[in-house]
Design a protein around this motif. Structure first.
Motif, PDB file in Angstrom:
ATOM      1  N   LYS A  35       0.832  -1.203   0.000  1.00 10.74           N
ATOM      2  CA  LYS A  35       0.000   0.000   0.000  1.00 10.74           C
ATOM      3  C   LYS A  35       0.866   1.251   0.000  1.00 10.74           C
ATOM      4  CE  LYS A  35      -3.688  -1.863   2.833  1.00 10.74           C
ATOM      5  NZ  LYS A  35      -3.782  -2.070   4.241  1.00 10.74           N
ATOM      6  N   ALA A  36       0.403   2.263  -0.744  1.00 16.94           N
ATOM      7  CA  ALA A  36       1.090   3.551  -0.769  1.00 16.94           C
ATOM      8  C   ALA A  36       0.978   4.218   0.597  1.00 16.94           C
ATOM      9  CB  ALA A  36       0.477   4.442  -1.845  1.00 16.94           C
ATOM     10  N   VAL A  37       2.062   4.890   1.008  1.00 21.64           N
ATOM     11  CA  VAL A  37       2.074   5.620   2.274  1.00 21.64           C
ATOM     12  C   VAL A  37       2.408   7.084   1.980  1.00 21.64           C
ATOM     13  CG1 VAL A  37       3.191   5.860   4.526  1.00 21.64           C
ATOM     14  CG2 VAL A  37       2.835   3.579   3.571  1.00 21.64           C
ATOM     15  N   PRO A  38       1.397   7.967   1.999  1.00 22.63           N
ATOM     16  CA  PRO A  38       1.676   9.392   1.794  1.00 22.63           C
ATOM     17  C   PRO A  38       2.451   9.962   2.992  1.00 22.63           C
ATOM     18  CG  PRO A  38      -0.657   8.900   1.446  1.00 22.63           C
ATOM     19  CD  PRO A  38      -0.031   7.703   2.095  1.00 22.63           C
ATOM     20  N   ILE A  39       3.528  10.676   2.707  1.00 25.22           N
ATOM     21  CA  ILE A  39       4.337  11.285   3.767  1.00 25.22           C
ATOM     22  C   ILE A  39       4.394  12.790   3.541  1.00 25.22           C
ATOM     23  CG2 ILE A  39       5.691   9.179   4.140  1.00 25.22           C
ATOM     24  CD1 ILE A  39       7.953  10.447   2.476  1.00 25.22           C
ATOM     25  N   ASP A  40       4.770  13.543   4.579  1.00 25.82           N
ATOM     26  CA  ASP A  40       4.762  15.002   4.450  1.00 25.82           C
ATOM     27  C   ASP A  40       6.113  15.580   4.032  1.00 25.82           C
ATOM     28  OD1 ASP A  40       6.155  14.660   6.794  1.00 25.82           O
ATOM     29  OD2 ASP A  40       4.770  15.808   8.044  1.00 25.82           O
ATOM     30  N   ALA A  41       6.967  14.776   3.419  1.00 32.59           N
ATOM     31  CA  ALA A  41       8.270  15.260   2.946  1.00 32.59           C
ATOM     32  C   ALA A  41       8.118  15.993   1.609  1.00 32.59           C
ATOM     33  CB  ALA A  41       9.230  14.085   2.788  1.00 32.59           C
ATOM     34  N   PRO A  42       8.825  17.119   1.429  1.00 37.76           N
ATOM     35  CA  PRO A  42       8.753  17.843   0.156  1.00 37.76           C
ATOM     36  C   PRO A  42       9.544  17.157  -0.953  1.00 37.76           C
ATOM     37  CG  PRO A  42      10.248  18.966   1.657  1.00 37.76           C
ATOM     38  CD  PRO A  42       9.625  17.829   2.430  1.00 37.76           C
ATOM     39  N   GLU A  43      10.474  16.246  -0.564  1.00 43.62           N
ATOM     40  CA  GLU A  43      11.309  15.559  -1.544  1.00 43.62           C
ATOM     41  C   GLU A  43      11.958  14.335  -0.910  1.00 43.62           C
ATOM     42  OE1 GLU A  43      14.054  18.724  -2.378  1.00 43.62           O
ATOM     43  OE2 GLU A  43      15.263  18.291  -0.616  1.00 43.62           O
ATOM     44  N   VAL A  44      12.465  13.452  -1.754  1.00 48.03           N
ATOM     45  CA  VAL A  44      13.315  12.350  -1.310  1.00 48.03           C
ATOM     46  C   VAL A  44      14.635  12.505  -2.065  1.00 48.03           C
ATOM     47  CG1 VAL A  44      11.381  10.810  -0.780  1.00 48.03           C
ATOM     48  CG2 VAL A  44      12.460  10.696  -3.046  1.00 48.03           C
ATOM     49  N   THR A  45      15.684  11.868  -1.568  1.00 49.46           N
ATOM     50  CA  THR A  45      17.013  12.035  -2.150  1.00 49.46           C
ATOM     51  C   THR A  45      17.580  10.687  -2.580  1.00 49.46           C
ATOM     52  OG1 THR A  45      17.401  13.916  -0.689  1.00 49.46           O
ATOM     53  CG2 THR A  45      19.338  12.933  -1.711  1.00 49.46           C
ATOM     54  N   LEU A  46      18.148  10.657  -3.773  1.00 47.78           N
ATOM     55  CA  LEU A  46      18.906   9.495  -4.236  1.00 47.78           C
ATOM     56  C   LEU A  46      20.371   9.911  -4.298  1.00 47.78           C
ATOM     57  CD1 LEU A  46      16.721   7.927  -7.064  1.00 47.78           C
ATOM     58  CD2 LEU A  46      17.649   6.722  -5.086  1.00 47.78           C
ATOM     59  N   ASN A  47      21.210   9.249  -3.505  1.00 49.47           N
ATOM     60  CA  ASN A  47      22.649   9.474  -3.538  1.00 49.47           C
ATOM     61  C   ASN A  47      23.249   8.396  -4.428  1.00 49.47           C
ATOM     62  OD1 ASN A  47      22.773  11.676  -1.639  1.00 49.47           O
ATOM     63  ND2 ASN A  47      22.257  10.183  -0.077  1.00 49.47           N
ATOM     64  N   VAL A  48      23.824   8.804  -5.542  1.00 51.12           N
ATOM     65  CA  VAL A  48      24.346   7.866  -6.531  1.00 51.12           C
ATOM     66  C   VAL A  48      25.857   8.036  -6.650  1.00 51.12           C
ATOM     67  CG1 VAL A  48      24.241   7.145  -8.953  1.00 51.12           C
ATOM     68  CG2 VAL A  48      22.180   7.976  -7.822  1.00 51.12           C
ATOM     69  N   THR A  49      26.573   6.919  -6.662  1.00 52.83           N
ATOM     70  CA  THR A  49      28.006   6.944  -6.932  1.00 52.83           C
ATOM     71  C   THR A  49      28.221   6.228  -8.255  1.00 52.83           C
ATOM     72  OG1 THR A  49      28.505   6.918  -4.580  1.00 52.83           O
ATOM     73  CG2 THR A  49      30.296   6.333  -6.066  1.00 52.83           C
TER      74      THR A  49
END
Length: 122
Positions: A35-49
């Motif tokens: 199930k989808a979980v709506p969160i109150d974050a304005p963004e998520v971050t992907l750290n890629v190397t």
């Protein structure tokens, strides 16, 4: 049909989906990854190397139609460089998500066990 990332001790999951147009979407899911979980974050971050070079990509909230006001279970960015890095087995990626004031992170693992058509390359 994306890559599943465990967040916390299976408290949450995230599904990372990317298509040919360079769009990368992260869906925040519950512990059962159903199930989808709506969160109150304005963004998520992907750290890629990639080739030893770290780079950070921020995916802004892109609320799904069923998400409650001010929250989002979907985060999306069109970035061909990011999409290419996610396909590259030489790259590593780590997702960082803030849920209810707590930071969660999970390593994205490449699943290349599925069959590829002739001529498909990464």
């Amino acid at each position: 049909h994306g890559d599943l990332v465990e967040l916390g001790n299976e408290e949450y999951h995230a599904e990372i989906v990317h298509g040919d147009g360079g769009e990368v979407t992260v869906y925040v899911l519950d512990g059962g990854a159903s199930k989808a979980v709506p969160i109150d974050a304005p963004e998520v971050t992907l750290n890629v190397t990639h080739e030893g070079q770290p780079k950070q990509f921020k995916l802004p909230a892109s609320p799904d139609s069923g998400d409650s006001a001010g929250k989002s279970s979907r985060f999306s960015l069109v970035d061909k460089e990011l999409a290419e890095h996610l396909d590259d087995t030489g790259s590593t990626a780590k997702l960082v998500v803030m849920i209810e004031g707590k930071s969660y992170s999970g390593q994205l693992t490449h699943d290349h066990d599925h069959e590829h058509g002739e001529g498909h390359k990464h």
